[in-house]
Design a protein around this motif. Sequence first.
Motif, mmCIF file in Angstrom:
data_model
loop_
_atom_site.group_PDB
_atom_site.id
_atom_site.type_symbol
_atom_site.label_atom_id
_atom_site.label_comp_id
_atom_site.label_asym_id
_atom_site.label_seq_id
_atom_site.Cartn_x
_atom_site.Cartn_y
_atom_site.Cartn_z
ATOM 1 N N SER A 10 22.458 44.305 -5.869
ATOM 2 C CA SER A 10 21.053 44.680 -5.690
ATOM 3 C C SER A 10 20.905 45.353 -4.325
ATOM 4 C CB SER A 10 20.152 43.452 -5.775
ATOM 5 O OG SER A 10 20.486 42.522 -4.763
ATOM 6 N N PHE A 11 19.863 46.148 -4.175
ATOM 7 C CA PHE A 11 19.677 46.874 -2.924
ATOM 8 C C PHE A 11 19.451 45.939 -1.740
ATOM 9 C CE2 PHE A 11 18.977 50.341 -5.900
ATOM 10 C CZ PHE A 11 19.627 51.387 -5.260
ATOM 11 N N ASP A 12 18.872 44.763 -1.994
ATOM 12 C CA ASP A 12 18.631 43.864 -0.864
ATOM 13 C C ASP A 12 19.906 43.183 -0.367
ATOM 14 O OD1 ASP A 12 19.036 42.016 -2.868
ATOM 15 O OD2 ASP A 12 16.986 41.238 -2.861
ATOM 16 N N THR A 13 21.033 43.391 -1.049
ATOM 17 C CA THR A 13 22.312 42.877 -0.549
ATOM 18 C C THR A 13 23.073 43.934 0.259
ATOM 19 O OG1 THR A 13 23.548 43.524 -2.538
ATOM 20 C CG2 THR A 13 22.528 41.332 -2.531
ATOM 21 N N LEU A 14 22.517 45.131 0.379
ATOM 22 C CA LEU A 14 23.153 46.186 1.169
ATOM 23 C C LEU A 14 22.692 46.046 2.614
ATOM 24 C CD1 LEU A 14 22.729 49.235 -1.266
ATOM 25 C CD2 LEU A 14 24.519 47.474 -1.228
ATOM 26 N N ASP A 15 23.603 45.712 3.479
ATOM 27 C CA ASP A 15 23.279 45.394 4.866
ATOM 28 C C ASP A 15 22.775 46.625 5.614
ATOM 29 O OD1 ASP A 15 23.056 44.054 7.251
ATOM 30 O OD2 ASP A 15 25.201 44.074 7.701
ATOM 31 N N GLY A 16 21.503 46.611 6.004
ATOM 32 C CA GLY A 16 20.902 47.725 6.742
ATOM 33 C C GLY A 16 20.214 48.756 5.871
ATOM 34 N N TRP A 17 20.156 48.501 4.580
ATOM 35 C CA TRP A 17 19.569 49.483 3.655
ATOM 36 C C TRP A 17 18.150 49.881 4.054
ATOM 37 C CZ3 TRP A 17 20.520 52.891 -0.081
ATOM 38 C CH2 TRP A 17 19.469 53.318 -0.898
ATOM 39 N N ALA A 18 17.319 48.917 4.345
ATOM 40 C CA ALA A 18 15.899 49.193 4.621
ATOM 41 C C ALA A 18 15.719 50.034 5.883
ATOM 42 C CB ALA A 18 15.123 47.884 4.738
ATOM 43 N N GLU A 19 16.664 49.958 6.813
ATOM 44 C CA GLU A 19 16.519 50.645 8.106
ATOM 45 C C GLU A 19 17.078 52.069 8.094
ATOM 46 O OE1 GLU A 19 15.850 46.719 8.171
ATOM 47 O OE2 GLU A 19 17.956 47.390 7.955
#
Length: 325
Positions: A10-19
Amino acid sequence: MADTTYRMLSFDTLDGWAEDNHQAALDVFLNTCGDFGDPDWRALCNLAKAGTDARAFFEHAFQPVLIEDGQDPLFTGYYEPELRGALQQGGRYQYPLYTLPPDVQEGTPWLTRQEIEETQALAGQGLEIAWIDDPVDVFFLQVQGSGRVRLPDGQMIRVGYGGKNGREYSSVGAELVRQGIYQPHEVSAQVIRNWVRNNPEEGRALLWTNQSYVFFREVSEVPADLGPLGAMNRSITAMRSIAVDPAFVPLGAPVWIEKDGAAPLNRLMIAQDTGSAIKGAQRADVFFGTGAQAGRAAGRIKDGGRLVVLLPIQRAYALLSEVIE
């Protein structure tokens, strides 16, 4: 050989995705997405061109997939060198860049690097694009696959990959380690350059251990403000384009990287290039840009981490169902 495995993330497991700057990645994606032939990729390209929010586009249209083949993850860096050369042989300019000879057949072993250089097999055929002042620069240009040549009058020509001699690439850095000259953590592009220049005879023999030889083509029509041409025959972008193994990662696909090391890098990249040394599901080469500074930065990269491919949702689930069956 280990089996290839696929795991949905899932996208929330990608470290730093939101930034991350998703718009910067989308701009690079648009450079090559029009070249896709498959309907699902073409539909996503059309959606991207419609001006959607960049982060929402990637999150709604793609599925992160971790592809592994049992090999340790490895990130390296590459760049576009700038060499000094001339259009005619003379003086310091003695080392040619060749176009592809007509008798070289794709995938068929031809003369080795040593045979080409020792026998002058290509001389007198009009295959020279330019003459360079340093044989070590010629070797590393072949490793990088593209570059710029600055002529004595200040003009610049650009060269891109034109083919190879059908011989497997082998690492001269690994050969220095094998010979006990350096430890693995000590080897970098600059270390190799210095050793070859300080040991001319042994250095020449070292370079010959890589039998692969790359030919070029002039691509000076590519504007100076754009990056060199990648495997998709489009300009690549510093710190947003990577070279991958297309056996595992579709060219043009978005790829989330989490690179470890002294300078960690968590960023959405686009797979727009390949390389003879880039083999494996968790193998990537980050494009750092043009010139000496980019070259120094690229040469320091030899890190682990994680590479996650973003596939169209329907394609990702179809792939998973094939694996389950």
